[in-house]
Design a protein around this motif. Structure first.
Motif, PDB file in Angstrom:
ATOM      1  N   TYR A  65       0.837  -1.195   0.000  1.00 12.05           N
ATOM      2  CA  TYR A  65       0.000   0.000   0.000  1.00 12.05           C
ATOM      3  C   TYR A  65       0.867   1.238   0.000  1.00 12.05           C
ATOM      4  O   TYR A  65       1.878   1.293   0.687  1.00 12.05           O
ATOM      5  CB  TYR A  65      -0.892   0.011   1.241  1.00 12.05           C
ATOM      6  CG  TYR A  65      -1.836  -1.152   1.301  1.00 12.05           C
ATOM      7  CD1 TYR A  65      -3.039  -1.111   0.602  1.00 12.05           C
ATOM      8  CD2 TYR A  65      -1.523  -2.281   2.041  1.00 12.05           C
ATOM      9  CE1 TYR A  65      -3.916  -2.182   0.645  1.00 12.05           C
ATOM     10  CE2 TYR A  65      -2.393  -3.358   2.092  1.00 12.05           C
ATOM     11  CZ  TYR A  65      -3.595  -3.305   1.386  1.00 12.05           C
ATOM     12  OH  TYR A  65      -4.450  -4.365   1.430  1.00 12.05           O
ATOM     13  N   GLU A  66       0.437   2.228  -0.753  1.00  9.26           N
ATOM     14  CA  GLU A  66       1.077   3.536  -0.671  1.00  9.26           C
ATOM     15  C   GLU A  66       0.573   4.204   0.596  1.00  9.26           C
ATOM     16  O   GLU A  66      -0.621   4.484   0.741  1.00  9.26           O
ATOM     17  CB  GLU A  66       0.673   4.379  -1.871  1.00  9.26           C
ATOM     18  CG  GLU A  66       1.747   4.478  -2.912  1.00  9.26           C
ATOM     19  CD  GLU A  66       1.334   5.474  -3.963  1.00  9.26           C
ATOM     20  OE1 GLU A  66       1.327   6.690  -3.668  1.00  9.26           O
ATOM     21  OE2 GLU A  66       0.981   5.030  -5.065  1.00  9.26           O
ATOM     22  N   VAL A  67       1.498   4.474   1.498  1.00 11.04           N
ATOM     23  CA  VAL A  67       1.127   4.929   2.840  1.00 11.04           C
ATOM     24  C   VAL A  67       0.322   6.228   2.812  1.00 11.04           C
ATOM     25  O   VAL A  67      -0.740   6.330   3.430  1.00 11.04           O
ATOM     26  CB  VAL A  67       2.396   5.074   3.718  1.00 11.04           C
ATOM     27  CG1 VAL A  67       2.085   5.806   4.997  1.00 11.04           C
ATOM     28  CG2 VAL A  67       2.977   3.689   4.027  1.00 11.04           C
ATOM     29  N   GLU A  68       0.801   7.197   2.057  1.00 11.13           N
ATOM     30  CA  GLU A  68       0.128   8.490   2.076  1.00 11.13           C
ATOM     31  C   GLU A  68      -1.278   8.391   1.487  1.00 11.13           C
ATOM     32  O   GLU A  68      -2.240   8.930   2.036  1.00 11.13           O
ATOM     33  CB  GLU A  68       0.955   9.539   1.327  1.00 11.13           C
ATOM     34  CG  GLU A  68       0.438  10.931   1.631  1.00 11.13           C
ATOM     35  CD  GLU A  68       1.245  12.030   0.954  1.00 11.13           C
ATOM     36  OE1 GLU A  68       2.374  11.752   0.493  1.00 11.13           O
ATOM     37  OE2 GLU A  68       0.721  13.151   0.882  1.00 11.13           O
ATOM     38  N   TYR A  69      -1.389   7.679   0.385  1.00  9.31           N
ATOM     39  CA  TYR A  69      -2.692   7.518  -0.254  1.00  9.31           C
ATOM     40  C   TYR A  69      -3.656   6.787   0.673  1.00  9.31           C
ATOM     41  O   TYR A  69      -4.815   7.180   0.837  1.00  9.31           O
ATOM     42  CB  TYR A  69      -2.522   6.736  -1.571  1.00  9.31           C
ATOM     43  CG  TYR A  69      -3.818   6.504  -2.302  1.00  9.31           C
ATOM     44  CD1 TYR A  69      -4.461   7.558  -2.948  1.00  9.31           C
ATOM     45  CD2 TYR A  69      -4.402   5.234  -2.313  1.00  9.31           C
ATOM     46  CE1 TYR A  69      -5.667   7.345  -3.603  1.00  9.31           C
ATOM     47  CE2 TYR A  69      -5.606   5.019  -2.977  1.00  9.31           C
ATOM     48  CZ  TYR A  69      -6.231   6.074  -3.620  1.00  9.31           C
ATOM     49  OH  TYR A  69      -7.413   5.870  -4.261  1.00  9.31           O
ATOM     50  N   LEU A  70      -3.151   5.741   1.312  1.00  8.51           N
ATOM     51  CA  LEU A  70      -3.999   4.956   2.212  1.00  8.51           C
ATOM     52  C   LEU A  70      -4.464   5.809   3.398  1.00  8.51           C
ATOM     53  O   LEU A  70      -5.632   5.771   3.788  1.00  8.51           O
ATOM     54  CB  LEU A  70      -3.235   3.716   2.706  1.00  8.51           C
ATOM     55  CG  LEU A  70      -4.009   2.729   3.575  1.00  8.51           C
ATOM     56  CD1 LEU A  70      -5.294   2.272   2.912  1.00  8.51           C
ATOM     57  CD2 LEU A  70      -3.128   1.514   3.910  1.00  8.51           C
ATOM     58  N   ALA A  71      -3.543   6.612   3.933  1.00 14.31           N
ATOM     59  CA  ALA A  71      -3.898   7.484   5.058  1.00 14.31           C
ATOM     60  C   ALA A  71      -4.999   8.454   4.646  1.00 14.31           C
ATOM     61  O   ALA A  71      -5.999   8.622   5.347  1.00 14.31           O
ATOM     62  CB  ALA A  71      -2.673   8.252   5.547  1.00 14.31           C
ATOM     63  N   ARG A  72      -4.809   9.065   3.470  1.00 14.34           N
ATOM     64  CA  ARG A  72      -5.793  10.059   3.031  1.00 14.34           C
ATOM     65  C   ARG A  72      -7.156   9.403   2.785  1.00 14.34           C
ATOM     66  O   ARG A  72      -8.203   9.932   3.120  1.00 14.34           O
ATOM     67  CB  ARG A  72      -5.300  10.776   1.774  1.00 14.34           C
ATOM     68  CG  ARG A  72      -5.535  12.282   1.905  1.00 14.34           C
ATOM     69  CD  ARG A  72      -4.947  13.088   0.780  1.00 14.34           C
ATOM     70  NE  ARG A  72      -3.596  12.691   0.464  1.00 14.34           N
ATOM     71  CZ  ARG A  72      -3.212  12.301  -0.768  1.00 14.34           C
ATOM     72  NH1 ARG A  72      -4.089  12.225  -1.758  1.00 14.34           N
ATOM     73  NH2 ARG A  72      -1.961  11.974  -0.986  1.00 14.34           N
ATOM     74  N   LYS A  73      -7.084   8.201   2.194  1.00 16.40           N
ATOM     75  CA  LYS A  73      -8.308   7.466   1.881  1.00 16.40           C
ATOM     76  C   LYS A  73      -9.056   7.062   3.153  1.00 16.40           C
ATOM     77  O   LYS A  73     -10.278   7.196   3.242  1.00 16.40           O
ATOM     78  CB  LYS A  73      -7.910   6.217   1.077  1.00 16.40           C
ATOM     79  CG  LYS A  73      -9.030   5.620   0.273  1.00 16.40           C
ATOM     80  CD  LYS A  73      -9.397   6.461  -0.935  1.00 16.40           C
ATOM     81  CE  LYS A  73     -10.729   5.970  -1.485  1.00 16.40           C
ATOM     82  NZ  LYS A  73     -11.249   6.815  -2.550  1.00 16.40           N
ATOM     83  N   LEU A  74      -8.314   6.570   4.139  1.00 18.07           N
ATOM     84  CA  LEU A  74      -8.946   6.158   5.400  1.00 18.07           C
ATOM     85  C   LEU A  74      -9.565   7.362   6.104  1.00 18.07           C
ATOM     86  O   LEU A  74     -10.653   7.268   6.685  1.00 18.07           O
ATOM     87  CB  LEU A  74      -7.934   5.460   6.315  1.00 18.07           C
ATOM     88  CG  LEU A  74      -7.600   4.011   5.943  1.00 18.07           C
ATOM     89  CD1 LEU A  74      -6.385   3.521   6.726  1.00 18.07           C
ATOM     90  CD2 LEU A  74      -8.786   3.076   6.203  1.00 18.07           C
ATOM     91  N   GLU A  75      -8.883   8.483   6.051  1.00 19.42           N
ATOM     92  CA  GLU A  75      -9.451   9.711   6.637  1.00 19.42           C
ATOM     93  C   GLU A  75     -10.776  10.057   5.980  1.00 19.42           C
ATOM     94  O   GLU A  75     -11.735  10.400   6.661  1.00 19.42           O
ATOM     95  CB  GLU A  75      -8.480  10.884   6.470  1.00 19.42           C
ATOM     96  CG  GLU A  75      -7.367  10.896   7.501  1.00 19.42           C
ATOM     97  CD  GLU A  75      -6.321  11.961   7.242  1.00 19.42           C
ATOM     98  OE1 GLU A  75      -5.375  12.056   8.032  1.00 19.42           O
ATOM     99  OE2 GLU A  75      -6.457  12.683   6.218  1.00 19.42           O
ATOM    100  N   GLN A  76     -10.784   9.949   4.665  1.00 19.97           N
ATOM    101  CA  GLN A  76     -12.025  10.235   3.926  1.00 19.97           C
ATOM    102  C   GLN A  76     -13.148   9.299   4.345  1.00 19.97           C
ATOM    103  O   GLN A  76     -14.265   9.725   4.619  1.00 19.97           O
ATOM    104  CB  GLN A  76     -11.797  10.024   2.430  1.00 19.97           C
ATOM    105  CG  GLN A  76     -11.499  11.267   1.645  1.00 19.97           C
ATOM    106  CD  GLN A  76     -11.186  10.883   0.202  1.00 19.97           C
ATOM    107  OE1 GLN A  76     -11.819  10.009  -0.391  1.00 19.97           O
ATOM    108  NE2 GLN A  76     -10.187  11.521  -0.350  1.00 19.97           N
ATOM    109  N   ILE A  77     -12.838   8.001   4.365  1.00 17.83           N
ATOM    110  CA  ILE A  77     -13.847   6.989   4.676  1.00 17.83           C
ATOM    111  C   ILE A  77     -14.432   7.244   6.060  1.00 17.83           C
ATOM    112  O   ILE A  77     -15.621   7.117   6.291  1.00 17.83           O
ATOM    113  CB  ILE A  77     -13.215   5.578   4.614  1.00 17.83           C
ATOM    114  CG1 ILE A  77     -12.834   5.231   3.183  1.00 17.83           C
ATOM    115  CG2 ILE A  77     -14.179   4.535   5.188  1.00 17.83           C
ATOM    116  CD1 ILE A  77     -11.902   4.028   3.076  1.00 17.83           C
ATOM    117  N   LEU A  78     -13.563   7.623   6.995  1.00 13.87           N
ATOM    118  CA  LEU A  78     -13.997   7.875   8.374  1.00 13.87           C
ATOM    119  C   LEU A  78     -14.474   9.319   8.580  1.00 13.87           C
ATOM    120  O   LEU A  78     -14.762   9.706   9.709  1.00 13.87           O
ATOM    121  CB  LEU A  78     -12.860   7.557   9.351  1.00 13.87           C
ATOM    122  CG  LEU A  78     -12.502   6.081   9.479  1.00 13.87           C
ATOM    123  CD1 LEU A  78     -11.202   5.902  10.249  1.00 13.87           C
ATOM    124  CD2 LEU A  78     -13.625   5.319  10.205  1.00 13.87           C
TER     125      LEU A  78
END
Lengths: 207, 207
Positions: A65-78
């Motif tokens: 996983y691309e860490v930054e993308y995953l972080a941003r995506k998880l923030e969005q989802i939550l």
């Protein structure tokens, strides 16, 4: 985007993933595999891949996983890419503990209103807030716009507080009172009761 | 009797079943169907039957569950047919809230020791107990015999407290500090972190 019905246990793991990738981001790490995450978080890598796959194709085989993308995506989802304002009713020890917790832990989720019915607690200062009478919550809801309500009152007044919150337009409620609440189908309540928590832990005591 | 590996989510529903059948017992009701329980507890009846079937054949087709037998059985499974003594470390607001909770809710689970590292809190009276220095816990463990430890200290001292608890022979730990603990495989830790709780609830906020 609202995804298909995701089970509550998956949703409850998302903040754990988020915290981990935020730590990686802080440490300057670019990519992470589900195996590495699993080892660190004590979770099955297949479980992690499955959980994250609910929300799209994040990972790449052999890369992770691309860490930054995953972080941003998880923030969005939550919904943690926006400011979340919480109304807390019940400023006893638990309410005080909760105010301290969230005040120091996370700037995205802020307790934006503190309410109690005890006249002795009125105007008491907690962090940047002052305790107000419960009646004030409806007025405040219009200007502040609470998204989450926390019920930290005794069992006998929990339903009343819950009803008031719903009237204020609050649709997500965290209930600490040891009583089950009656709510319409469009309201999401999570009850966490310390007694139930301790009782279920007692299962693991060996004879 | 220790059953096959039961998932934590099943275990966490057992106290909810127990409380319900205790209420039925108080109301003088003899039998209950999984359908009735499901309606009351907002759970799928098939889920309830499956959960309870892990622990033996409780129900009878067309009759349902014998309430008293089920109550007694659930108490056994959860070890609530014995006295459970809890050591609580950290007597801040959260610790105080937890002391109040369990003192009033359940006589089977008692907080039997309160510890803190803050000199200002020494000898403070909380219910029937006085707060003692953390160092005292090992001595007390020998006479009192704690089965569960609750960690209600800040993140930075959680691991230290956890290690002390394990040295005391405590094998089941409820951790409220927002930090993950390193423990041997035979120790059962459940971490409940308010921030994670709130963050996962934020998922349910509608855009």
């Amino acid at each position: 985007m609202k995804e298909a019905k995701i089970s509550p246990s998956v949703v409850r793991r998302l903040p754990i993933y988020l915290r981990h990738v935020q730590d990686l981001l802080d440490a300057g790490i670019d990519t992470v595999s589900s195996k590495e995450m699993g080892a660190k978080l004590d979770l099955n890598p297949a479980q992690i891949r499955k959980d994250l796959a609910y929300f799209g194709e994040f990972g790449r085989k052999g890369v992770g996983y691309e860490v930054e993308y995953l972080a941003r995506k998880l923030e969005q989802i939550l919904h943690l890419d926006q400011q979340i304002r919480v109304a807390l009713v019940g400023v006893g020890h638990l309410g005080m503990a909760l105010s301290n917790y969230t005040r120091f832990q996370n700037e995205r989720i802020t307790i934006a209103g503190l309410y109690d019915q005890d006249p002795k607690k009125m105007n008491m200062q907690v962090g940047k807030l002052r305790v107000k009478p419960l009646l004030k919550i409806e007025e405040d809801a219009k200007t502040i716009g609470f998204q989450i309500g926390i019920i930290a009152v005794p069992a006998f007044s929990a339903q009343e507080v819950c009803d008031v919150m719903i009237r204020c337009g609050i649709r997500v409620i965290l209930n600490f009172a040891p009583s089950s609440l009656k709510v319409p189908a469009n309201i999401h309540v999570r009850s966490t009761d310390m007694t139930t928590e301790l009782q279920s832990l007692a299962y693991y005591i060996s004879e």
